[in-house]
Design a protein around this motif. Structure first.
Motif, PDB file in Angstrom:
ATOM      1  N   TYR A 383      23.763  84.160 -51.127  1.00 25.69           N
ATOM      2  CA  TYR A 383      22.314  83.944 -51.058  1.00 25.69           C
ATOM      3  C   TYR A 383      21.551  85.212 -51.475  1.00 25.69           C
ATOM      4  O   TYR A 383      20.582  85.143 -52.244  1.00 25.69           O
ATOM      5  CB  TYR A 383      21.905  83.568 -49.634  1.00 25.69           C
ATOM      6  CG  TYR A 383      21.985  82.092 -49.307  1.00 25.69           C
ATOM      7  CD1 TYR A 383      21.266  81.160 -50.045  1.00 25.69           C
ATOM      8  CD2 TYR A 383      22.740  81.640 -48.240  1.00 25.69           C
ATOM      9  CE1 TYR A 383      21.312  79.804 -49.735  1.00 25.69           C
ATOM     10  CE2 TYR A 383      22.808  80.288 -47.912  1.00 25.69           C
ATOM     11  CZ  TYR A 383      22.090  79.375 -48.662  1.00 25.69           C
ATOM     12  OH  TYR A 383      22.136  78.039 -48.358  1.00 25.69           O
ATOM     13  N   LEU A 384      21.975  86.346 -50.951  1.00 26.45           N
ATOM     14  CA  LEU A 384      21.258  87.595 -51.223  1.00 26.45           C
ATOM     15  C   LEU A 384      21.469  88.074 -52.648  1.00 26.45           C
ATOM     16  O   LEU A 384      20.549  88.609 -53.278  1.00 26.45           O
ATOM     17  CB  LEU A 384      21.688  88.666 -50.215  1.00 26.45           C
ATOM     18  CG  LEU A 384      21.327  88.338 -48.752  1.00 26.45           C
ATOM     19  CD1 LEU A 384      21.911  89.391 -47.809  1.00 26.45           C
ATOM     20  CD2 LEU A 384      19.816  88.248 -48.570  1.00 26.45           C
ATOM     21  N   MET A 385      22.681  87.894 -53.191  1.00 29.88           N
ATOM     22  CA  MET A 385      22.899  88.247 -54.592  1.00 29.88           C
ATOM     23  C   MET A 385      22.105  87.331 -55.514  1.00 29.88           C
ATOM     24  O   MET A 385      21.551  87.779 -56.532  1.00 29.88           O
ATOM     25  CB  MET A 385      24.402  88.183 -54.929  1.00 29.88           C
ATOM     26  CG  MET A 385      25.228  89.295 -54.302  1.00 29.88           C
ATOM     27  SD  MET A 385      26.932  89.408 -54.941  1.00 29.88           S
ATOM     28  CE  MET A 385      27.645  87.878 -54.311  1.00 29.88           C
ATOM     29  N   ALA A 386      22.032  86.047 -55.168  1.00 36.17           N
ATOM     30  CA  ALA A 386      21.242  85.111 -55.973  1.00 36.17           C
ATOM     31  C   ALA A 386      19.779  85.518 -55.969  1.00 36.17           C
ATOM     32  O   ALA A 386      19.112  85.514 -57.022  1.00 36.17           O
ATOM     33  CB  ALA A 386      21.407  83.693 -55.434  1.00 36.17           C
ATOM     34  N   ALA A 387      19.257  85.870 -54.795  1.00 40.40           N
ATOM     35  CA  ALA A 387      17.858  86.285 -54.700  1.00 40.40           C
ATOM     36  C   ALA A 387      17.595  87.511 -55.554  1.00 40.40           C
ATOM     37  O   ALA A 387      16.598  87.588 -56.292  1.00 40.40           O
ATOM     38  CB  ALA A 387      17.507  86.559 -53.235  1.00 40.40           C
ATOM     39  N   VAL A 391      15.080  87.707 -58.972  1.00 35.20           N
ATOM     40  CA  VAL A 391      13.947  88.631 -59.082  1.00 35.20           C
ATOM     41  C   VAL A 391      14.134  89.563 -60.273  1.00 35.20           C
ATOM     42  O   VAL A 391      13.217  89.759 -61.084  1.00 35.20           O
ATOM     43  CB  VAL A 391      13.774  89.445 -57.783  1.00 35.20           C
ATOM     44  CG1 VAL A 391      12.683  90.503 -57.951  1.00 35.20           C
ATOM     45  CG2 VAL A 391      13.439  88.522 -56.615  1.00 35.20           C
ATOM     46  N   ARG A 392      15.322  90.129 -60.418  1.00 34.48           N
ATOM     47  CA  ARG A 392      15.561  91.060 -61.528  1.00 34.48           C
ATOM     48  C   ARG A 392      15.532  90.364 -62.883  1.00 34.48           C
ATOM     49  O   ARG A 392      15.215  90.987 -63.902  1.00 34.48           O
ATOM     50  CB  ARG A 392      16.898  91.769 -61.325  1.00 34.48           C
ATOM     51  CG  ARG A 392      16.907  92.723 -60.135  1.00 34.48           C
ATOM     52  CD  ARG A 392      18.263  93.382 -59.947  1.00 34.48           C
ATOM     53  NE  ARG A 392      18.633  94.187 -61.110  1.00 34.48           N
ATOM     54  CZ  ARG A 392      19.789  94.832 -61.221  1.00 34.48           C
ATOM     55  NH1 ARG A 392      20.676  94.750 -60.228  1.00 34.48           N
ATOM     56  NH2 ARG A 392      20.061  95.536 -62.290  1.00 34.48           N
ATOM     57  N   GLY A 393      15.859  89.083 -62.899  1.00 29.08           N
ATOM     58  CA  GLY A 393      15.866  88.338 -64.147  1.00 29.08           C
ATOM     59  C   GLY A 393      14.561  87.650 -64.473  1.00 29.08           C
ATOM     60  O   GLY A 393      14.477  86.907 -65.457  1.00 29.08           O
ATOM     61  N   ARG A 401      12.888  84.136 -52.589  1.00 33.39           N
ATOM     62  CA  ARG A 401      12.433  84.405 -51.224  1.00 33.39           C
ATOM     63  C   ARG A 401      13.028  83.399 -50.247  1.00 33.39           C
ATOM     64  O   ARG A 401      13.396  83.740 -49.114  1.00 33.39           O
ATOM     65  CB  ARG A 401      10.907  84.372 -51.176  1.00 33.39           C
ATOM     66  CG  ARG A 401      10.300  85.084 -49.973  1.00 33.39           C
ATOM     67  CD  ARG A 401       8.777  84.969 -49.946  1.00 33.39           C
ATOM     68  NE  ARG A 401       8.182  85.289 -51.235  1.00 33.39           N
ATOM     69  CZ  ARG A 401       7.677  84.373 -52.068  1.00 33.39           C
ATOM     70  NH1 ARG A 401       7.713  83.089 -51.732  1.00 33.39           N
ATOM     71  NH2 ARG A 401       7.150  84.737 -53.216  1.00 33.39           N
ATOM     72  N   SER A 402      13.159  82.144 -50.689  1.00 29.54           N
ATOM     73  CA  SER A 402      13.719  81.116 -49.804  1.00 29.54           C
ATOM     74  C   SER A 402      15.174  81.410 -49.462  1.00 29.54           C
ATOM     75  O   SER A 402      15.622  81.131 -48.341  1.00 29.54           O
ATOM     76  CB  SER A 402      13.594  79.733 -50.450  1.00 29.54           C
ATOM     77  OG  SER A 402      14.520  79.568 -51.517  1.00 29.54           O
ATOM     78  N   TYR A 403      15.909  81.989 -50.414  1.00 27.06           N
ATOM     79  CA  TYR A 403      17.302  82.336 -50.146  1.00 27.06           C
ATOM     80  C   TYR A 403      17.402  83.442 -49.099  1.00 27.06           C
ATOM     81  O   TYR A 403      18.233  83.377 -48.182  1.00 27.06           O
ATOM     82  CB  TYR A 403      18.002  82.765 -51.431  1.00 27.06           C
ATOM     83  CG  TYR A 403      18.248  81.647 -52.426  1.00 27.06           C
ATOM     84  CD1 TYR A 403      18.357  80.327 -52.003  1.00 27.06           C
ATOM     85  CD2 TYR A 403      18.387  81.915 -53.781  1.00 27.06           C
ATOM     86  CE1 TYR A 403      18.586  79.297 -52.905  1.00 27.06           C
ATOM     87  CE2 TYR A 403      18.622  80.889 -54.695  1.00 27.06           C
ATOM     88  CZ  TYR A 403      18.711  79.588 -54.253  1.00 27.06           C
ATOM     89  OH  TYR A 403      18.939  78.573 -55.143  1.00 27.06           O
ATOM     90  N   VAL A 404      16.549  84.450 -49.228  1.00 32.32           N
ATOM     91  CA  VAL A 404      16.553  85.528 -48.230  1.00 32.32           C
ATOM     92  C   VAL A 404      16.138  84.978 -46.873  1.00 32.32           C
ATOM     93  O   VAL A 404      16.723  85.311 -45.837  1.00 32.32           O
ATOM     94  CB  VAL A 404      15.621  86.682 -48.649  1.00 32.32           C
ATOM     95  CG1 VAL A 404      15.747  87.840 -47.668  1.00 32.32           C
ATOM     96  CG2 VAL A 404      15.924  87.155 -50.056  1.00 32.32           C
TER      97      VAL A 404
END
Length: 488
Positions: A383-387, A391-393, A401-404
């Motif tokens: 989840y945190l890597m996806a978030a 953002v970086r992409g 934000r929903s993942y975090v």
């Protein structure tokens, strides 16, 4: 001339790997290297990474207890001082074994089914990618082998660039990811074998670590494939993740297996050479425990990786604190416990992998027999890597934000508001990673890949300490064919 020179009753590489059972044994030998913890010294990678980060110190009985741990903790590494020899040897052993099984699959008799070979091939390629991902992060420029090395090859060794290593890693993971025969889940009698989710997660992580913002969308897509697969769910209770009975729980994507059912003793610990591992135990558990501990719940350990006061202060007020950190003074004051103060003592200790009395090995030498699996890839991390990747992409920050917030809500924390965007959201994701994944071996890599290590870690020199030195013994054995890393 009357002596019999043909050995009987023995299996050799030339006459083995003829059946599916024999090939599977060879694959198990590749998996086995993942759990090696005593290669040319005590080389538990999770513990070493904790010591190298700002989560923990090296610890032990005194500064001379394990000099290689102290060297990485204090960044006083030298080509002949540090954990590099063991980490190099372990991972290249894994590469060699993976290459061997991949070659033997191509020579397998027609009786070995194509479906069986396809799955074994995917697993071996995942494992080779795993070992090379560690090697490229640990050392940078390393030799790249995709087949067995002959004696002649040893006379002409070259080091591939990180870009070349990463390209091979991704090729292996792409092949494994595209293998129809690789299952999404495994039955109970196959627990420990990789699944499609493990391959997908590692591939996304490999892209993330290369720090190319133009490719963050690719990483995010892979992480979201895992999130949306329906096969993984957050463990409802954060504290339950590390319970022995919850190994391979709903959150777990991949674990390094350990077991207490192969008793061993000190006599075999380092006696059989640099690649010997005396048991299938998790030695880090023994390292993390309080030295000479007397009291409830915990078994005595060796006081390595005392938790830093920086992490203690950082986690104050977070619900995960009590499940991450043992407060030694509170144990002394409230439960009448006692322990011997070790090197770099802070009176705070790792709880996630602490040695528990209830989990002690029933036979053999207890310190060598802890059966706690290492949770190396779990859904909260995804989840945190996806978030971060979103953002970086330049992706949808509401989704990021929903993942975090999903991770935060598991521990009853308030969600981040819609106004949190851009760099502020990215910074919040990095803070959340430290809180959620503290002492699990991720923090050092996070600091390095985000360029924060030099500003956070004392004595860390940018351009040098992102990687370990090439082991001096390897340079000597290859008569200087290997080039030392800059700064060493």
């Amino acid at each position: 001339d009357y002596l019999e020179i043909e050995l009987r009753g023995s299996d050799f590489e030339t006459n083995f790997y003829q059946t599916e059972d024999e090939i599977f044994q060879g694959l198990v030998a590749v998996y086995d290297v993942l759990g090696w913890h005593s290669v040319s010294g005590w080389t538990m990678q999770q513990g070493l990474l904790n010591a190298a980060s700002d989560d923990c110190h090296a610890g032990g009985s005194d500064a001379s207890d394990q000099p290689s741990w102290v060297a990485w903790d204090e960044f006083s590494l030298r080509p002949d001082l540090g954990p590099q020899e063991g980490l190099w040897g372990k991972n290249f052993t894994g590469v060699r074994r993976a290459n061997l099984i991949l070659e033997k699959l191509e020579e397998a008799p027609v009786e070995v089914s194509e479906a069986f070979k396809a799955r074994i091939r995917a697993e071996a390629k995942f494992l080779r990618a795993w070992f090379y991902f560690d090697l490229v992060r640990l050392f940078g420029n390393v030799p790249l082998y995709t087949q067995q090395v002959s004696a002649n090859d040893l006379q002409n060794i070259s080091q591939a660039t990180p870009a070349e290593i990463y390209a091979q890693i991704e090729e292996d993971l792409r092949d494994a990811h595209g293998t129809f025969e690789l299952p999404e889940t495994v039955p109970p009698d196959e627990i420990g074998r990789i699944t499609k989710g493990a391959v997908t997660t590692l591939w996304g992580k490999v892209i993330l670590f290369q720090n190319n913002d133009a490719r963050m969308g690719e990483a995010a897509d892979l992480f979201e494939e895992v999130i949306n697969s329906g096969f993984y769910f957050l463990e409802p209770n954060f504290a339950d993740i590390w319970k022995r009975e919850n190994e391979w729980g709903p959150e777990s994507i991949f674990e390094i297996q350990h077991s207490d059912n192969r008793p061993g003793d000190w006599g075999c610990c380092f006696a059989a050479g640099p690649n010997n591992n005396p048991t299938e135990g998790n030695f880090a558990v023994q390292f993390y425990g309080m030295r000479d501990f007397v009291g409830p719940t915990y078994a005595p350990g060796w006081s390595f990786c005392p938790v830093s006061l920086d992490l203690v202060d950082f986690m104050q007020g977070d619900p995960r604190y009590e499940h991450t950190i043992i407060d030694g003074q509170a144990l002394q004051n409230q439960a009448g416990a006692s322990y011997t103060v070790g090197y770099q003592n802070t009176d705070y200790f790792i709880k996630k992998y602490a040695p528990l009395v209830d989990y002690q090995a029933p036979d053999g030498v207890i310190p060598l027999g802890w059966g706690d699996n290492e949770r190396v890839m779990r859904l909260a991390d995804v989840y945190l890597m996806a978030a971060e990747a979103i953002v970086r992409g330049g992706g949808n920050q509401d989704v990021a934000r929903s993942y975090v917030n999903t991770v935060r809500q598991r521990v009853t924390l308030q969600p981040f508001p819609p106004s949190l965007n851009g760099q502020a959201l990215l910074d919040a994701i990095y803070r959340e990673r430290r809180l959620e994944l503290a002492t699990e071996g991720h923090r050092f890599w996070d600091l390095v890949r985000t360029g924060q290590a030099a500003s956070v870690l004392p004595n860390f020199m940018a351009g040098v300490h992102e990687v370990l030195p090439i082991p001096q013994i390897e340079i000597d054995l290859t008569e200087g064919q290997l080039n030392q890393n800059p700064g060493y």
